[in-house]
Design an enzyme around this catalytic site. Structure first.
Site, PDB file in Angstrom:
ATOM      1  N   ASP A   1      -3.093   6.409  12.555  1.00 44.29           N
ATOM      2  CA  ASP A   1      -3.901   5.291  12.672  1.00 44.29           C
ATOM      3  C   ASP A   1      -4.072   4.641  14.036  1.00 44.29           C
ATOM      4  O   ASP A   1      -5.269   4.093  14.566  1.00 44.29           O
ATOM      5  CB  ASP A   1      -3.599   4.003  11.512  1.00 44.29           C
TER       6      ASP A   1
ATOM      7  N   TYR B   1       9.175   3.585  16.135  1.00 42.27           N
ATOM      8  CA  TYR B   1       7.748   3.302  15.932  1.00 42.27           C
ATOM      9  C   TYR B   1       7.144   3.220  17.229  1.00 42.27           C
ATOM     10  O   TYR B   1       6.185   3.886  17.477  1.00 42.27           O
ATOM     11  CB  TYR B   1       7.355   2.330  14.827  1.00 42.27           C
TER      12      TYR B   1
ATOM     13  N   SER C   1       4.517  -1.397   3.191  1.00 42.51           N
ATOM     14  CA  SER C   1       3.903  -2.659   3.698  1.00 42.51           C
ATOM     15  C   SER C   1       4.123  -4.019   2.917  1.00 42.51           C
ATOM     16  O   SER C   1       3.013  -4.720   2.893  1.00 42.51           O
ATOM     17  CB  SER C   1       2.461  -2.308   3.694  1.00 42.51           C
ATOM     18  N   SER C   2       5.414  -4.428   2.798  1.00 43.69           N
ATOM     19  CA  SER C   2       5.583  -5.692   2.257  1.00 43.69           C
ATOM     20  C   SER C   2       5.103  -6.676   3.258  1.00 43.69           C
ATOM     21  O   SER C   2       4.735  -7.826   3.111  1.00 43.69           O
ATOM     22  CB  SER C   2       6.997  -5.789   1.913  1.00 43.69           C
TER      23      SER C   2
ATOM     24  N   ARG D   1       1.130  -1.316  -0.055  1.00 37.65           N
ATOM     25  CA  ARG D   1       0.015  -0.002   0.033  1.00 37.65           C
ATOM     26  C   ARG D   1       0.921   1.134   0.014  1.00 37.65           C
ATOM     27  O   ARG D   1       2.060   1.323   0.459  1.00 37.65           O
ATOM     28  CB  ARG D   1      -1.008   0.014   1.256  1.00 37.65           C
TER      29      ARG D   1
ATOM     30  N   GLY E   1       8.648   1.049   3.207  1.00 36.56           N
ATOM     31  CA  GLY E   1       7.641   1.823   3.673  1.00 36.56           C
ATOM     32  C   GLY E   1       6.221   1.466   3.009  1.00 36.56           C
ATOM     33  O   GLY E   1       5.194   2.322   2.948  1.00 36.56           O
TER      34      GLY E   1
ATOM     35  N   GLU F   1      -0.667  10.268   8.266  1.00 36.05           N
ATOM     36  CA  GLU F   1       0.484   9.458   8.634  1.00 36.05           C
ATOM     37  C   GLU F   1       0.645   9.541  10.118  1.00 36.05           C
ATOM     38  O   GLU F   1       0.664  10.632  10.955  1.00 36.05           O
ATOM     39  CB  GLU F   1       1.787   9.705   8.066  1.00 36.05           C
TER      40      GLU F   1
ATOM     41  N   ASP G   1      -2.294  -0.648   7.079  1.00 40.49           N
ATOM     42  CA  ASP G   1      -1.680  -1.404   6.245  1.00 40.49           C
ATOM     43  C   ASP G   1      -2.329  -2.643   6.014  1.00 40.49           C
ATOM     44  O   ASP G   1      -2.598  -3.178   4.759  1.00 40.49           O
ATOM     45  CB  ASP G   1      -0.209  -1.824   6.872  1.00 40.49           C
TER      46      ASP G   1
ATOM     47  N   GLY H   1      11.083  -3.352   2.807  1.00 38.17           N
ATOM     48  CA  GLY H   1      11.541  -2.308   3.702  1.00 38.17           C
ATOM     49  C   GLY H   1      11.486  -0.931   3.257  1.00 38.17           C
ATOM     50  O   GLY H   1      12.364  -0.132   3.412  1.00 38.17           O
TER      51      GLY H   1
HETATM   52  C1  GLA Z   1       3.360   1.572   9.515  1.00 39.06           C
HETATM   53  C2  GLA Z   1       2.313   1.039  10.346  1.00 39.06           C
HETATM   54  C3  GLA Z   1       0.967   1.662  10.106  1.00 39.06           C
HETATM   55  C4  GLA Z   1       0.899   3.279  10.324  1.00 39.06           C
HETATM   56  C5  GLA Z   1       2.084   3.731   9.454  1.00 39.06           C
HETATM   57  C6  GLA Z   1       2.344   5.253   9.779  1.00 39.06           C
HETATM   58  O1  GLA Z   1       3.026   1.605   8.103  1.00 39.06           O
HETATM   59  O2  GLA Z   1       2.222  -0.138  10.312  1.00 39.06           O
HETATM   60  O3  GLA Z   1       0.085   1.137  11.164  1.00 39.06           O
HETATM   61  O4  GLA Z   1       1.162   3.611  11.646  1.00 39.06           O
HETATM   62  O5  GLA Z   1       3.403   3.060   9.867  1.00 39.06           O
HETATM   63  O6  GLA Z   1       1.219   5.978   9.291  1.00 39.06           O
END
Ligand code: GLA
Length: 390
Positions: free
Chosen positions: A45, A229, A133-134, A36, A131, A42, A179, A129
């Site tokens: 969520d 994170y 969402s692999s 995604r 960003g 950002e 994600d 890696g």
């Molecule tokens: C990662 C997390 C998501 C979200 C983003 C930042 O991708 O898996 O849940 O918090 O960072 O928006």
């Protein structure tokens, strides 16, 4: 320098061929799930905010065949195959990537499904890696494969939450729901507006062919499990506690300012990001719904600045890539640009005119490489379909 997206049918063929050459069997089922990219919203969520991602035309595909045993033998491009015992409770183990699968298996076991043994092979066109969402794509693809193997169809939301739990418990990243929702709920030509308070997705059409979404992977990698994170998430929880509200959705900027001294500088800036990003996302959704993009550049730029200065999840390479898009500007076909995803490296998203996308990508590629010595990866995508059996 726009890299094209490999067709899903081609990727599926690769997975089937790899299954045959690695395990000597023909596949009887295959599943696909996309990565995604997030347009805006950002790091909110997990703060009951709104997010506006889309599933991209980059997929993980797994081809499989039952093997009359209680063991899953799973291979993946460039990695040593693993064996997982399906008759027992799953635990965190090695190699690290196996945990995304172990968690999903455990999720199905907790729903009382008996998973038959199988051989499987995983291929991917989602950059790792980056960003994008692999990991969610892998979890959601594997969950979809298991649905096929146990002959069930979980409600989409339940499947996404099972995948998210796997990420929490087995990959140890306390991620939000964006994600896994994007990877499962994705629909062609639709953005996914997720109300993270109610957990309800709403589709927002994105079908105007004159607009394109371009992803630029800086090829600087991050690791979300390294603590950055989780630390951000904790900061937002502390901020909310100090404000004394149940949900960020009920917090105004005035209330954040009222607690400024009590909060200290860091928590104040994290809190300011959350409240302003929720507002920006609501405004951006209106723009997409109306097809009026006059304000989108300002909103995306504001989001990037807030993530850079207040939330501190950007990095030099992301700032540079966003700056390069900004330099090209509206006259050159750029409507807006920002970092996307968890940050600490990874990718940017640029909304641009389709007629200019090749030229924009070529300039950004060339300038980024000249200034960093790193070769980036740029591709365009339209909103794609979510996880499904092939
Ligand atoms: C990662 C997390 C998501 C979200 C983003 C930042 O991708 O898996 O849940 O918090 O960072 O928006």
């Amino acid at each position: 320098m726009l890299e094209s997206n490999i067709a899903l049918s081609e990727l599926a063929m690769q997975a089937r061929e790899e299954l045959r050459s690695n395990f000597g069997v023909a596949s009887t089922l295959a599943a696909a799930a996309p990565g995604r990219v997030n347009l805006i919203g950002e790091h909110i969520d997990y703060c009951d905010g709104f997010v506006l991602p889309l599933a991209i035309e980059r997929y993980i595909v797994i081809a499989a065949r039952p093997n009359d045993s209680t063991v899953a033998r799973i291979g993946a491009t460039g990695l040593n195959p693993i064996e997982l015992d399906l008759s027992d409770r799953q635990e965190i183990g090695e190699p690290k990537w196996s945990n995304y699968l172990r968690g999903v298996i455990q999720g199905f076991m907790e729903l009382n499904y008996a998973i038959p043994g199988f051989d499987a092979f995983i291929v991917s066109s989602v950059p790792l890696g980056a960003g994008l969402s692999s990991s969610a794509a892998l979890e959601c693809c594997f969950a979809t494969l298991l649905e096929g193997l146990v002959d069930t169809v979980l409600p989409t939301q339940e499947k996404a939450l099972l995948a998210q739990k796997s990420e929490h418990d087995f990959a140890c990243v306390p991620c939000g729901i964006m994600d896994q929702f994007a990877s499962t709920f994705g629909v062609k030509d639709q953005l996914i507006l997720i109300d993270c308070h109610s957990g309800e997705p709403e589709m927002v059409p994105f079908s105007d062919p004159s607009l394109s979404i371009m992803v630029a992977n800086t090829n600087v990698s991050h690791d979300l499990s390294d603590g950055g994170y989780g630390a951000r998430r904790k900061d937002t929880e502390d901020g909310l506690t100090l404000i004394g509200k149940e949900s960020w959705r009920d917090v105004t900027m005035n209330e954040v300012y009222a607690e400024r001294e009590e909060m200290g500088d860091r928590i104040f800036r994290r809190s300011r990001h959350v409240v302003t990003e929720i507002t920006r996302t609501i405004e951006a959704v209106e723009a997409f719904k109306k097809g009026d993009f006059s304000n989108i550049g300002t909103l995306m730029a504001g989001s990037h600045r807030s993530l850079r200065d207040d939330f501190e999840v950007s990095c030099d390479e992301l700032d540079l890539m966003v700056g390069l898009a900004k330099e090209i500007g509206f006259e050159g076909g750029v409507l807006g640009a920002r970092m996307t995803g968890g940050g600490f490296g990874g990718s940017t998203v640029t909304l641009c005119r389709t007629a200019d996308v090749e030229k924009i990508a070529a300039q950004m590629h060339q300038r980024y490489q000249a200034q960093t010595g790193i070769t980036p990866l740029l591709f365009a995508t339209r909103p794609a379909a979510g996880a499904h059996l092939l």
